[in-house]
Design a protein around this motif. Structure first.
Motif, mmCIF file in Angstrom:
data_model
loop_
_atom_site.group_PDB
_atom_site.id
_atom_site.type_symbol
_atom_site.label_atom_id
_atom_site.label_comp_id
_atom_site.label_asym_id
_atom_site.label_seq_id
_atom_site.Cartn_x
_atom_site.Cartn_y
_atom_site.Cartn_z
ATOM 1 N N GLY A 59 0.862 -0.954 -0.027
ATOM 2 C CA GLY A 59 -0.403 0.363 -0.685
ATOM 3 C C GLY A 59 0.915 1.117 0.204
ATOM 4 O O GLY A 59 0.187 2.045 -0.566
ATOM 5 N N LEU A 60 1.627 1.215 0.931
ATOM 6 C CA LEU A 60 2.469 2.008 0.666
ATOM 7 C C LEU A 60 3.391 2.625 -0.784
ATOM 8 O O LEU A 60 3.800 3.792 -1.140
ATOM 9 C CB LEU A 60 3.963 2.763 1.260
ATOM 10 C CG LEU A 60 3.451 2.214 3.175
ATOM 11 C CD1 LEU A 60 4.454 1.682 3.893
ATOM 12 C CD2 LEU A 60 2.732 3.383 3.438
ATOM 13 N N ILE A 61 3.828 1.539 -1.587
ATOM 14 C CA ILE A 61 4.705 1.728 -2.728
ATOM 15 C C ILE A 61 3.518 2.408 -3.802
ATOM 16 O O ILE A 61 3.554 2.853 -4.793
ATOM 17 C CB ILE A 61 4.981 0.152 -3.701
ATOM 18 C CG1 ILE A 61 5.963 -0.101 -3.133
ATOM 19 C CG2 ILE A 61 4.975 0.446 -4.729
ATOM 20 C CD1 ILE A 61 6.941 0.706 -2.930
ATOM 21 N N LEU A 62 1.819 1.972 -3.230
ATOM 22 C CA LEU A 62 1.076 2.523 -4.144
ATOM 23 C C LEU A 62 1.272 4.335 -4.079
ATOM 24 O O LEU A 62 0.786 4.824 -4.865
ATOM 25 C CB LEU A 62 -0.001 1.989 -3.944
ATOM 26 C CG LEU A 62 -0.523 0.484 -4.031
ATOM 27 C CD1 LEU A 62 -1.785 0.686 -3.888
ATOM 28 C CD2 LEU A 62 -0.587 0.815 -6.161
ATOM 29 N N PHE A 63 1.209 4.799 -3.143
ATOM 30 C CA PHE A 63 1.324 5.823 -2.923
ATOM 31 C C PHE A 63 2.335 7.113 -2.616
ATOM 32 O O PHE A 63 2.029 8.234 -3.131
ATOM 33 C CB PHE A 63 0.336 6.347 -1.481
ATOM 34 C CG PHE A 63 -1.029 6.351 -1.140
ATOM 35 C CD1 PHE A 63 -2.377 6.721 -1.978
ATOM 36 C CD2 PHE A 63 -1.163 4.974 -0.905
ATOM 37 C CE1 PHE A 63 -3.232 6.084 -2.207
ATOM 38 C CE2 PHE A 63 -3.002 4.591 -0.797
ATOM 39 C CZ PHE A 63 -3.518 4.993 -0.975
ATOM 40 N N SER A 64 3.359 5.888 -2.273
ATOM 41 C CA SER A 64 4.695 6.782 -2.626
ATOM 42 C C SER A 64 4.675 7.562 -4.197
ATOM 43 O O SER A 64 5.239 8.882 -3.623
ATOM 44 C CB SER A 64 6.089 5.817 -2.731
ATOM 45 O OG SER A 64 6.271 4.945 -3.579
#
Length: 77
Positions: A59-64
């Motif tokens: 999920g963090l990769i999606l928003f990075s």
């Protein structure tokens, strides 16, 4: 009551809720927490945040690409 648990629509809704929390809600809360507390965290809080980052990495990769956690420096250049 058995009909509710055997209903494929209820299972689909449950999957959507779990995935949305895993990929959207909790990573955004982590970004917010890290952005506000990065310079004042204690060592145990930082260790906990690192563990949560490892756990919610997809999920963090999606928003990075959209979020910026860099420090706001002085405007003097």
């Amino acid at each position: 009551m058995e009909n509710i648990f055997n209903n494929s629509f209820a299972i689909l809704i449950a999957y959507i809720l779990v995935i949305s929390f895993y990929l959207l809600v909790i990573p955004l809360l982590l970004f917010y927490w890290m952005n506000n507390r990065w310079n004042v965290m204690g060592k145990f809080e930082r260790l906990g945040i690192y563990g949560l980052v490892f756990l919610f990495f997809p999920g963090l990769i999606l928003f990075s690409p959209f979020l910026n956690l860099r420090l706001k420096g002085s405007s003097k250049g």
